[in-house]
Design a protein around this motif. Structure first.
Motif, PDB file in Angstrom:
ATOM      1  N   LYS A   1      13.960 -14.434   0.217  1.00 56.68           N
ATOM      2  CA  LYS A   1      13.381 -13.842  -0.990  1.00 56.68           C
ATOM      3  C   LYS A   1      11.892 -14.157  -1.067  1.00 56.68           C
ATOM      4  CE  LYS A   1      17.440 -13.504  -3.847  1.00 56.68           C
ATOM      5  NZ  LYS A   1      17.971 -13.608  -5.187  1.00 56.68           N
ATOM      6  N   ALA A   2      11.165 -13.240  -1.697  1.00 52.45           N
ATOM      7  CA  ALA A   2       9.728 -13.432  -1.908  1.00 52.45           C
ATOM      8  C   ALA A   2       9.362 -12.853  -3.259  1.00 52.45           C
ATOM      9  CB  ALA A   2       8.932 -12.739  -0.807  1.00 52.45           C
ATOM     10  N   ASN A   3       8.344 -13.410  -3.887  1.00 54.61           N
ATOM     11  CA  ASN A   3       7.805 -12.877  -5.134  1.00 54.61           C
ATOM     12  C   ASN A   3       6.507 -12.169  -4.816  1.00 54.61           C
ATOM     13  OD1 ASN A   3       9.756 -14.031  -6.941  1.00 54.61           O
ATOM     14  ND2 ASN A   3       8.796 -15.988  -6.513  1.00 54.61           N
ATOM     15  N   GLY A   4       6.186 -11.169  -5.615  1.00 55.84           N
ATOM     16  CA  GLY A   4       4.934 -10.473  -5.381  1.00 55.84           C
ATOM     17  C   GLY A   4       4.592  -9.535  -6.513  1.00 55.84           C
ATOM     18  N   VAL A   5       3.534  -8.795  -6.292  1.00 56.20           N
ATOM     19  CA  VAL A   5       3.068  -7.782  -7.224  1.00 56.20           C
ATOM     20  C   VAL A   5       3.163  -6.451  -6.495  1.00 56.20           C
ATOM     21  CG1 VAL A   5       1.112  -6.989  -8.594  1.00 56.20           C
ATOM     22  CG2 VAL A   5       1.523  -9.435  -8.331  1.00 56.20           C
ATOM     23  N   LEU A   6       3.697  -5.446  -7.171  1.00 57.00           N
ATOM     24  CA  LEU A   6       3.880  -4.126  -6.578  1.00 57.00           C
ATOM     25  C   LEU A   6       3.057  -3.121  -7.366  1.00 57.00           C
ATOM     26  CD1 LEU A   6       5.644  -2.665  -4.389  1.00 57.00           C
ATOM     27  CD2 LEU A   6       7.255  -2.172  -6.226  1.00 57.00           C
ATOM     28  N   TYR A   7       2.249  -2.314  -6.658  1.00 55.85           N
ATOM     29  CA  TYR A   7       1.423  -1.313  -7.330  1.00 55.85           C
ATOM     30  C   TYR A   7       1.121  -0.160  -6.373  1.00 55.85           C
ATOM     31  CZ  TYR A   7      -2.247  -4.054  -4.984  1.00 55.85           C
ATOM     32  OH  TYR A   7      -3.006  -4.728  -4.065  1.00 55.85           O
ATOM     33  N   GLN A   8       0.635   0.959  -6.939  1.00 52.34           N
ATOM     34  CA  GLN A   8       0.250   2.108  -6.119  1.00 52.34           C
ATOM     35  C   GLN A   8      -1.059   1.819  -5.406  1.00 52.34           C
ATOM     36  OE1 GLN A   8      -0.015   5.965  -7.872  1.00 52.34           O
ATOM     37  NE2 GLN A   8       2.005   5.868  -8.802  1.00 52.34           N
ATOM     38  N   ASP A   9      -1.153   2.278  -4.149  1.00 49.21           N
ATOM     39  CA  ASP A   9      -2.369   2.136  -3.368  1.00 49.21           C
ATOM     40  C   ASP A   9      -3.472   2.991  -3.985  1.00 49.21           C
ATOM     41  OD1 ASP A   9      -3.958   1.313  -1.170  1.00 49.21           O
ATOM     42  OD2 ASP A   9      -3.475   3.153  -0.097  1.00 49.21           O
ATOM     43  N   ASP A  10      -4.715   2.516  -3.916  1.00 47.03           N
ATOM     44  CA  ASP A  10      -5.847   3.265  -4.465  1.00 47.03           C
ATOM     45  C   ASP A  10      -6.130   4.537  -3.682  1.00 47.03           C
ATOM     46  OD1 ASP A  10      -6.353   1.450  -6.511  1.00 47.03           O
ATOM     47  OD2 ASP A  10      -7.631   0.215  -5.232  1.00 47.03           O
ATOM     48  N   VAL A  11      -5.919   4.512  -2.381  1.00 45.79           N
ATOM     49  CA  VAL A  11      -6.255   5.652  -1.529  1.00 45.79           C
ATOM     50  C   VAL A  11      -5.137   6.684  -1.527  1.00 45.79           C
ATOM     51  CG1 VAL A  11      -6.849   6.356   0.819  1.00 45.79           C
ATOM     52  CG2 VAL A  11      -7.728   4.205  -0.089  1.00 45.79           C
ATOM     53  N   SER A  12      -3.922   6.248  -1.275  1.00 47.93           N
ATOM     54  CA  SER A  12      -2.781   7.160  -1.204  1.00 47.93           C
ATOM     55  C   SER A  12      -1.823   6.880  -2.349  1.00 47.93           C
ATOM     56  CB  SER A  12      -2.050   6.985   0.130  1.00 47.93           C
ATOM     57  OG  SER A  12      -0.843   7.714   0.116  1.00 47.93           O
ATOM     58  N   LYS A  13      -1.659   7.826  -3.237  1.00 39.91           N
ATOM     59  CA  LYS A  13      -0.763   7.651  -4.384  1.00 39.91           C
ATOM     60  C   LYS A  13       0.699   7.678  -3.959  1.00 39.91           C
ATOM     61  CE  LYS A  13      -4.120   7.231  -7.168  1.00 39.91           C
ATOM     62  NZ  LYS A  13      -4.567   5.892  -7.460  1.00 39.91           N
ATOM     63  N   ASN A  14       0.985   8.042  -2.696  1.00 40.19           N
ATOM     64  CA  ASN A  14       2.351   8.028  -2.172  1.00 40.19           C
ATOM     65  C   ASN A  14       2.612   6.768  -1.357  1.00 40.19           C
ATOM     66  OD1 ASN A  14       3.142  10.483  -3.301  1.00 40.19           O
ATOM     67  ND2 ASN A  14       2.166  11.614  -1.649  1.00 40.19           N
TER      68      ASN A  14
END
Length: 160
Positions: A76-89
């Protein structure tokens, strides 16, 4: 206008509370590199991922994502998940190597420079919505790029 200590203290308390909430909401508190070109703060989720195939929670891939909880076991790992600035996909999974992943997990899943997923991972609808996607999204199987900068691991995950 009559001066009142009560109204002065109440006003001061409200202003302090408002300023504290603004300070606490800054993305730098999450150790996220600021983007000077992005004036709006985009949604980011603090997550805990279980690394394994979804079908049997064994092998390579993403078995589960939860919004709360801390990593305690070896996969298991903890992290932050977000959309990339360059590619919204593309989603970016950001993990602090020193505090958010065990040494065993890092060596097995992240050290090679690519994150292997043996199965597609359909994201839970509430996570897709929180990241401002419309409808159900899936992270496809395959080798996904990893970049490590100053102890921060960035995993680039395409979404379909």
């Amino acid at each position: 206008m009559k001066f009142s200590i009560k109204s002065f203290l109440l006003t001061a308390f409200v202003l302090i509370e408002l300023s504290l909430s603004c300070v606490l909401a800054k993305p730098n508190e999450l150790n996220i590199a600021p983007d000077e070109n992005n004036f709006l703060i985009k949604p980011k989720l603090s997550i805990c991922i279980t690394i394994a195939r979804r079908r049997d929670c064994d092998g390579f891939g993403i078995c589960d994502i939860s919004v709360s909880g801390r990593a305690t076991s070896g996969n298991k790992a903890n992290g932050v998940l977000y959309q990339d600035d360059v590619s919204k996909n593309t989603l970016v999974l950001q993990v602090n190597k020193l505090t958010d992943v065990t040494t065993e997990c890092y060596n097995k899943y992240f050290k090679s420079g690519s994150f292997i997923m043996e199965d597609d991972f359909p994201m839970p609808l509430e996570i897709s919505r929180s990241l401002e996607f419309s409808g159900q999204k899936t992270i496809p199987s395959g080798k996904h790029r990893i970049v490590e900068i100053n102890g921060i691991i960035y995993v680039y995950l395409p979404v379909k």
